[in-house]
Design an enzyme around this catalytic site. Structure first.
Site, PDB file in Angstrom:
ATOM      1  N   SER A   1      -9.680  -0.466   7.474  1.00  0.00           N
ATOM      2  CA  SER A   1      -9.160  -0.274   6.124  1.00  0.00           C
ATOM      3  C   SER A   1      -8.453  -1.472   5.509  1.00  0.00           C
ATOM      4  O   SER A   1      -8.057  -1.427   4.353  1.00  0.00           O
ATOM      5  CB  SER A   1      -8.213   0.935   6.094  1.00  0.00           C
ATOM      6  OG  SER A   1      -8.943   2.126   6.214  1.00  0.00           O
TER       7      SER A   1
ATOM      8  N   LYS B   1       0.833  -1.204   0.000  1.00  0.00           N
ATOM      9  CA  LYS B   1       0.000   0.000   0.000  1.00  0.00           C
ATOM     10  C   LYS B   1       0.873   1.261   0.000  1.00  0.00           C
ATOM     11  O   LYS B   1       1.924   1.303   0.649  1.00  0.00           O
ATOM     12  CB  LYS B   1      -0.910  -0.012   1.243  1.00  0.00           C
ATOM     13  CG  LYS B   1      -1.910   1.151   1.318  1.00  0.00           C
ATOM     14  CD  LYS B   1      -2.763   1.022   2.571  1.00  0.00           C
ATOM     15  CE  LYS B   1      -3.788   2.135   2.685  1.00  0.00           C
ATOM     16  NZ  LYS B   1      -4.638   1.998   3.899  1.00  0.00           N
TER      17      LYS B   1
ATOM     18  N   SER C   1      -9.613   1.930   3.267  1.00  0.00           N
ATOM     19  CA  SER C   1      -8.804   2.699   2.328  1.00  0.00           C
ATOM     20  C   SER C   1      -7.823   1.857   1.513  1.00  0.00           C
ATOM     21  O   SER C   1      -7.278   2.331   0.514  1.00  0.00           O
ATOM     22  CB  SER C   1      -8.007   3.774   3.092  1.00  0.00           C
ATOM     23  OG  SER C   1      -7.092   3.187   3.999  1.00  0.00           O
TER      24      SER C   1
END
Length: 378
Positions: free
Chosen positions: A124, A24, A100
């Site tokens: 997330s 990420k 997210s």
């Protein structure tokens, strides 16, 4: 492909059939900027060193294939990003991928990588994993290093893995957590005691969770956590305050997405009294979870109360705040929590079954998830 922000090939010890993993874009990789998929951070200088989890993966022989897309600044649940693109939901392209860590979930679900790392502040990892029909683990708070992860200061955020099977989840944890005991994570979990948490969720989701537990042949009893709803609200207050401290300086720069700009402005209004109340609720809710786990090895509940909405509905303003109602409370308490995809009768989509364990008992959570996974495949 919008699951990735950048694709490359990074491996410290080349070997045949090295497992692949994506990272990420809130986690540092040396030589690449950490932009959190935001135009406001697009000119950030490249990281000078790897985040600790990245270095551990390389040392363990993993091949890093790129940085994944995300909801801008990790401050949203839909995964929609008009700057870097919205990752596709592999279960249903019309639906949101969740945020997210949207790109990490999408890349795993689409089979682009064996695994991915995300971060979970208020759901997330688990939210996108449930949306995209893959497995996602939020470790015990503080157990996995956050050195080299943005935001630098947090009381909620955890680095955690995505994968399509439990074997790979365990392999990633073995690489990124030096204290992880693989034998305990792969032990026989047939005698595990399960408490089914009574929560509000759509009937098709509730039936899917109940059916999976029945097929697992694990003994169970019902339990309630009276402060669950308060913990959800308290977690939001903490997230708002800490996100404002980290990124509030970007407001008025003209480079933030409209949704992030508005949410940051609202977050600026979090008061000291709100945080004092949140800390009181944190202690109350943590105690409730701990007491429930005195009579069970794990808690089981849905990951999300409903299936993910469409991108079109999200853009039209349909509220998604309830998406994290069953996951954010366990960020507040710090307990390990994992989401496992389970079938829904009459649907091609999977529901997320969430497993919550005692603080530090990440291995037990993995063992139970692996047992349920195996029983569902019979």
């Amino acid at each position: 492909m919008s699951a990735f922000l950048q694709q490359f090939d990074l491996v410290a010890q080349p070997r045949a059939n090295a497992p692949t993993i994506a990272i990420k874009d809130s986690i540092d990789i040396a030589g690449y900027p950490t932009t959190a998929a935001s135009r406001a951070l697009a000119d950030t200088p490249p990281a000078s060193r790897h985040a600790e989890v990245v270095q551990r993966l390389l040392d363990a022989g993993w091949r890093i294939t790129g940085k994944t897309n995300m909801h801008e600044l990790a401050f949203g649940m839909t995964g929609i990003n008009d700057f870097s693109g919205t990752p596709r939901n592999p279960q249903d392209m019309a639906r949101i991928p969740g945020g997210s860590s949207s790109g990490s979930a999408s890349a795993v679900g689409l089979g682009l990588v064996d695994a991915a790392l995300g971060t979970d502040t208020g759901g997330s990892v688990r939210g996108p994993a449930a949306c995209c029909g893959v497995i996602g683990l939020k470790p015990t708070f503080g157990r996995v290093s956050r050195e080299g992860v943005s935001p630098r200061v947090t009381t909620l955020d955890c680095v955690g893995p995505f994968a399509r099977d439990m074997k790979t989840i365990i392999d990633v944890m073995l690489a990124i957590d030096p204290s992880f005991e693989v034998d305990r994570a792969r032990r026989d979990a047939r005698t595990t005691r399960v408490a089914m948490l009574d929560v509000e969720a759509d009937e098709e989701i509730r039936r899917a969770i109940a059916a999976a537990v029945t097929r697992s042949e694990l003994g169970s009893h019902d339990v309630r956590l009276p402060s669950m709803r308060d913990a959800f609200a308290a977690g939001l207050a903490v997230i708002n305050a800490e996100t404002w401290r980290a990124f509030g300086h970007l407001v008025d720069g003209g480079k933030l997405g409209a949704d992030i700009e508005a949410r940051l402005r609202a977050a600026a209004n979090t008061k000291a009294a709100d945080l004092d109340s949140a800390e009181r609720i944190r202690h109350i809710f943590t105690d409730e979870v701990d007491r429930a786990l005195e009579h069970a090895d794990v808690l089981i509940l849905p990951t999300m109360p409903s299936l993910p909405i469409t991108v079109e509905a999200a853009r039209a303003g349909t509220s998604v705040i309830g998406m994290s109602s069953l996951i954010r409370p366990f960020n507040l308490s710090g307990h390990p929590a994992l989401t496992l995809p389970v079938p829904i009768v009459g649907s091609s989509l999977k529901a997320g079954l969430q497993i919550v364990g005692r603080t530090g008992e990440d291995e037990t959570v993995c063992a139970v998830a692996a047992h349920i996974e195996a029983m569902l495949m019979r």
